[in-house]
Write an enzyme that holds these catalytic residues in place. Structure first.
Site, PDB file in Angstrom:
ATOM      1  N   PHE A   1       0.814  -1.212   0.000  1.00  0.00           N
ATOM      2  CA  PHE A   1       0.000   0.000   0.000  1.00  0.00           C
ATOM      3  C   PHE A   1       0.849   1.264   0.000  1.00  0.00           C
ATOM      4  CE2 PHE A   1       0.901   0.050   4.506  1.00  0.00           C
ATOM      5  CZ  PHE A   1       0.772   1.377   4.896  1.00  0.00           C
ATOM      6  N   LYS A   2       2.099   1.154   0.433  1.00  0.00           N
ATOM      7  CA  LYS A   2       2.967   2.340   0.480  1.00  0.00           C
ATOM      8  C   LYS A   2       3.157   2.959  -0.908  1.00  0.00           C
ATOM      9  CE  LYS A   2       3.844   1.661   4.896  1.00  0.00           C
ATOM     10  NZ  LYS A   2       5.113   1.305   5.508  1.00  0.00           N
ATOM     11  N   ASP A   3       3.001   2.152  -1.959  1.00  0.00           N
ATOM     12  CA  ASP A   3       3.137   2.684  -3.318  1.00  0.00           C
ATOM     13  C   ASP A   3       2.100   3.766  -3.607  1.00  0.00           C
ATOM     14  OD1 ASP A   3       5.278   1.034  -4.235  1.00  0.00           O
ATOM     15  OD2 ASP A   3       3.864  -0.616  -4.549  1.00  0.00           O
TER      16      ASP A   3
ATOM     17  N   THR B   1       7.982   0.509   3.470  1.00  0.00           N
ATOM     18  CA  THR B   1       8.274   1.903   3.120  1.00  0.00           C
ATOM     19  C   THR B   1       9.554   1.995   2.301  1.00  0.00           C
ATOM     20  OG1 THR B   1       7.137   2.841   5.031  1.00  0.00           O
ATOM     21  CG2 THR B   1       8.866   4.179   4.044  1.00  0.00           C
TER      22      THR B   1
END
Length: 491
Positions: free
Chosen positions: A128-130, A161
């Site tokens: 999800f960090k993308d 991250t």
């Protein structure tokens, strides 16, 4: 739109108003606080209605333009259009004619409530960090080009991250990345994603310690204002405001996809370690998004769960921090938590500063209202919608098996923590959206333990662990870290 520090007095903030571009590259404020808008922009019902029809890129533009008021509209629109495309989010599991970047999947819809999974792991590093980091990379390149400048990113990661930042920044003009990670405490896949990068502007540093040691090094360097200025240090950790606000977008997207009218509410369960992801949900709620509950799901490192149950924020020592099978949440000092505490104490910056000084000197603070406590603000937590829960390794394995058996999908370990806690908080009539954290392939060791078979890998990642790796191992020593940065920047 002006920004204030969680530790700034009103007088100092008035003397030095900051705009989005002023704080984009810097991370921590000079006083050691975190930036927040002086006031949250509000969203109207008419806007929500209009936004239901937008692509993810256009929705991101509409939300971000409320915060980045000093970036020309045409430039911001071009940046979001370049960031959020099906080509970048190539793993999107959706109808090809639609190519929704963050599709919803209903898992359960029964008398106890509706459980929904929002896919957020379709980007280049399968996490999800993308969703925020890809935008941050483009924003950084844009800002640096405008000023013919350069930036040395200094960050810390417990797993996802780091790879998201490095993939977003690799090859960016004027940018170098120095990324700290706890030595031998990430999954083999996560480690390979980062350490296999050979780009000359990427520097991986494995720190002998836990994630909190890495995070403390980042804060120590950021608080040395002379070194930070000379070495042009910036950050991509979720202390960076632009990173957090980019995550606000998928809360709006999830809400709009799960509802048909603005009088409906939804809740979100968010796997939580550093409080950055769920902080974005808090910001969306403060903007007027009809969110009922925000549920923080922790693993055995349950600092946040303890606070939302008791009002006591008690940071664990490194020796008390567990190395778990959801390693990206192996965090005992949630750096973004200060943003929420600032709101909880009525935006009193001096009080916020005093509480976090006590974290440094006494390891935490107590807002329960009990005799001898530091305050009684815990009674006000409910009005912000926060709840919490905790998951263990045994819970993780059981949830992974249940979801595979019942729905035919394989979830990662952090998402399993989220689903386990979400099931405990279901309410009839209010859909509960669980934010996916990563694809299961990133944590194959636990998937193999739970299911007896390997997780499926997207194309291009079949044999990533065998690639040559490039990294250095260093102790948690700020003097040596500064020397390493200076040596490799030449500044």
């Amino acid at each position: 739109m002006h920004y204030v520090s969680t530790r700034a007095t009103s007088a100092s903030a008035a003397r030095n108003p900051q705009q989005f571009s002023d704080i984009l590259l810097g991370g921590l404020a000079p006083d050691g606080g975190l930036y927040l808008p002086a006031e949250y922009p509000q969203v109207t019902g008419a806007e929500l209605d209009a936004w239901r029809k937008l692509s993810y890129a256009d929705l991101a533009y509409e939300i971000l333009r409320k915060f980045a008021t000093d970036i020309p509209d045409a430039d911001l629109k071009a940046l979001t259009a370049r960031t959020y495309t099906p080509e970048v989010y190539r793993n999107a599991r959706a109808d090809e004619s639609n190519a929704d970047i963050t599709p919803l999947r209903v898992l359960e819809d029964g008398p106890q409530g509706k459980l929904v999974l929002q896919a957020l792991s379709n980007g280049p590093t399968l996490a999800f960090k993308d969703m925020a980091m890809q935008l941050l990379g483009n924003l950084f390149e844009y800002a640096l080009a405008r000023n013919n400048d350069e930036l040395n990113i200094f960050g810390a990661t417990s797993g996802d991250t780091g790879s998201a930042a490095e993939y977003a920044m690799r090859g960016k003009r004027g940018v170098r990345v120095f990324m700290l990670s706890p030595h031998k405490k990430m999954s083999a896949f996560q480690t390979a994603q980062m350490f296999s990068l050979q780009d000359p502007n990427i520097f991986n540093i494995a720190v002998e310690g836990v994630f909190d040691d890495c995070q403390d090094l980042v804060k120590a360097v950021s608080n040395d204002l002379e070194f930070k200025a000379r070495q042009k240090i910036g950050t991509v950790n979720s202390i960076n405001w632009a990173r957090v606000v980019a995550q606000v977008v998928y809360y709006f997207r999830g809400y709009l996809a799960a509802t048909t009218s603005n009088d409906q509410k939804v809740s979100f369960t968010v796997p939580s370690g550093n409080f950055g992801n769920i902080c974005a949900g808090h910001i969306a709620r403060m903007m007027g998004l009809p969110i009922d509950k925000l549920v923080a799901a922790t693993n055995e490192n349950d600092v946040l769960d303890e606070f939302f149950r008791t009002g006591v924020y008690r940071v664990r020592k490194p020796s008390e921090t567990f190395h778990t099978s959801s390693p990206s949440m192996d965090i005992s000092k949630a750096s973004n938590f200060e943003r929420f505490v600032y709101e909880l104490v009525g935006r009193d910056a001096e009080r916020t500063h005093a509480l976090f000084r006590k974290v440094d000197t006494h390891g935490g603070f107590d807002l329960s209202g009990a005799p001898g406590s530091d305050g009684d603000e815990f009674k006000d937590v409910a009005k912000f919608g926060f709840l919490s829960g905790r998951s263990t390794h045994a819970d993780r394995l059981a949830t992974i098996r249940d979801v595979a058996d019942d729905y035919g999908i394989t979830i990662d370990t952090h998402t399993a923590d989220g689903i386990k806690v979400a099931r405990e908080r279901l309410e009839p009539g209010v859909p509960m959206i669980v934010l996916e954290t990563a694809l299961a392939a990133k944590f194959n060791e636990t998937i193999l333990e739970a299911l007896g078979q390997d997780a499926e890998r997207p194309a291009g990642f079949e044999d990533i662990e065998s690639l040559p790796q490039r990294f250095v191992v260093m102790p948690a020593d700020v003097v040596r870290m500064k020397a390493y940065i200076a040596e490799h920047t030449g500044l």
